[in-house]
Every structure is written in structure tokens, then in C-alpha cells.
Design a protein around this motif. Sequence first.
Motif, PDB file in Angstrom:
ATOM      1  N   CYS A  27       0.871  -1.178   0.000  1.00 12.31           N
ATOM      2  CA  CYS A  27       0.000   0.000   0.000  1.00 12.31           C
ATOM      3  C   CYS A  27       0.903   1.222   0.000  1.00 12.31           C
ATOM      4  CB  CYS A  27      -0.887   0.029   1.233  1.00 12.31           C
ATOM      5  SG  CYS A  27      -2.072  -1.315   1.303  1.00 12.31           S
ATOM      6  N   THR A  28       0.687   2.120  -0.948  1.00 14.92           N
ATOM      7  CA  THR A  28       1.557   3.282  -1.058  1.00 14.92           C
ATOM      8  C   THR A  28       0.822   4.448  -1.696  1.00 14.92           C
ATOM      9  OG1 THR A  28       3.687   4.078  -1.922  1.00 14.92           O
ATOM     10  CG2 THR A  28       2.482   2.511  -3.289  1.00 14.92           C
ATOM     11  N   THR A  51      -2.691   4.805  -3.612  1.00 15.26           N
ATOM     12  CA  THR A  51      -3.647   5.868  -3.310  1.00 15.26           C
ATOM     13  C   THR A  51      -3.288   7.103  -4.117  1.00 15.26           C
ATOM     14  OG1 THR A  51      -3.943   5.031  -1.066  1.00 15.26           O
ATOM     15  CG2 THR A  51      -4.621   7.303  -1.481  1.00 15.26           C
ATOM     16  N   ILE A  52      -4.233   7.545  -4.944  1.00 18.68           N
ATOM     17  CA  ILE A  52      -4.049   8.773  -5.726  1.00 18.68           C
ATOM     18  C   ILE A  52      -5.297   9.630  -5.546  1.00 18.68           C
ATOM     19  CG2 ILE A  52      -3.643   9.792  -7.985  1.00 18.68           C
ATOM     20  CD1 ILE A  52      -2.497   7.086  -8.881  1.00 18.68           C
ATOM     21  N   SER A  71       2.029   8.794 -13.474  1.00 15.65           N
ATOM     22  CA  SER A  71       2.985   8.192 -14.403  1.00 15.65           C
ATOM     23  C   SER A  71       3.627   6.943 -13.795  1.00 15.65           C
ATOM     24  CB  SER A  71       4.056   9.221 -14.772  1.00 15.65           C
ATOM     25  OG  SER A  71       5.016   8.651 -15.609  1.00 15.65           O
ATOM     26  N   ALA A  72       4.003   7.018 -12.520  1.00 14.59           N
ATOM     27  CA  ALA A  72       4.586   5.858 -11.840  1.00 14.59           C
ATOM     28  C   ALA A  72       3.566   4.724 -11.727  1.00 14.59           C
ATOM     29  CB  ALA A  72       5.103   6.257 -10.455  1.00 14.59           C
ATOM     30  N   PHE A  73       2.311   5.076 -11.469  1.00 16.11           N
ATOM     31  CA  PHE A  73       1.239   4.086 -11.389  1.00 16.11           C
ATOM     32  C   PHE A  73       1.103   3.334 -12.719  1.00 16.11           C
ATOM     33  CE2 PHE A  73      -3.184   2.849 -11.976  1.00 16.11           C
ATOM     34  CZ  PHE A  73      -3.478   2.202 -10.789  1.00 16.11           C
ATOM     35  N   TRP A  87      -6.089   1.113  -7.935  1.00 16.46           N
ATOM     36  CA  TRP A  87      -6.083   2.529  -7.591  1.00 16.46           C
ATOM     37  C   TRP A  87      -7.024   2.733  -6.417  1.00 16.46           C
ATOM     38  CZ3 TRP A  87      -9.433   6.572 -10.449  1.00 16.46           C
ATOM     39  CH2 TRP A  87      -9.290   7.807  -9.836  1.00 16.46           C
ATOM     40  N   ARG A  88      -6.494   3.304  -5.344  1.00 20.44           N
ATOM     41  CA  ARG A  88      -7.301   3.656  -4.167  1.00 20.44           C
ATOM     42  C   ARG A  88      -7.521   5.164  -4.174  1.00 20.44           C
ATOM     43  NH1 ARG A  88      -5.198   3.457   0.672  1.00 20.44           N
ATOM     44  NH2 ARG A  88      -7.154   2.998   1.673  1.00 20.44           N
ATOM     45  N   TYR A  89      -8.714   5.582  -3.826  1.00 20.77           N
ATOM     46  CA  TYR A  89      -9.007   7.004  -3.646  1.00 20.77           C
ATOM     47  C   TYR A  89      -9.431   7.148  -2.196  1.00 20.77           C
ATOM     48  CZ  TYR A  89     -10.861  11.646  -4.547  1.00 20.77           C
ATOM     49  OH  TYR A  89     -11.088  12.990  -4.537  1.00 20.77           O
TER      50      TYR A  89
END
Length: 113
Positions: A27-28, A51-52, A71-73, A87-89
Motif C-alpha cells: 500500500c503506497t 492511493t491517488i 505516471s509511476a502508477f 487505484w485507491r481514492y
Amino acid sequence: MVRSPYNDHLIYKLPFNPEVIDCLGFCTKDPGKMIPRLDVLKDWKTLWHVTITPYGKEYEPGVRDKREIVSAFKNLSLRVGKDRVVWRYDPVFFRLYFLFPPIKHGFRHYLLS
């Protein structure tokens, strides 16, 4: 060491290797620093929760530019497979989302990019 979910007093000592462990979960908020080290994990199954959010520095002061994180994702997804990246929000500030169009726009921007 793994504690039994059924008996708090029962603890197992497992070897740390991919033959015994099914998956490593991460998780990051920024997977960028891990991407150059992915070769270390090549024998492991991994699952990444990233998480974005579109929130600015006032809410996330330690998070680098969101475009770099997106971009890294995408890069991580290409390297490990899209089925291993989520993708976590989080957190969702509903009051901000509905009151401030930039937050709503930022959320849409990340969904569409």
C-alpha cells in the motif's frame, strides 16, 4: 511469524519465500521509488494498492506532484500487470468534492488519464 486467526496462542514460523507465501501486498501513495527495485520481487506474486487523490499540498504536504505519481502508477501497471495494481481514492472529502469544482475536476482527470 504468523498468528493463527483461530487461536491467539498458536504462532507459526514460516520461511519467507515465494513457495510458501502466496502474495506480497503493498500500500503506497507513491510507487515510484519501488519501480527500480522490482527485479528483487520477480519471483513473487504482488498486489499493489496505490492511493491517488487530486488533493493539493494543503491536504497531502508530503506527496509529490500527482502527475508523476500517475505516471509511476501506469509504469508499475505495465511492469507487474494491470491485474495486480489497484487505484485507491482515500480519503474522500465529500464536502470538498461537492463544494469545490477543482476537486471534482481533478477526480475526473485522474479517471480519464
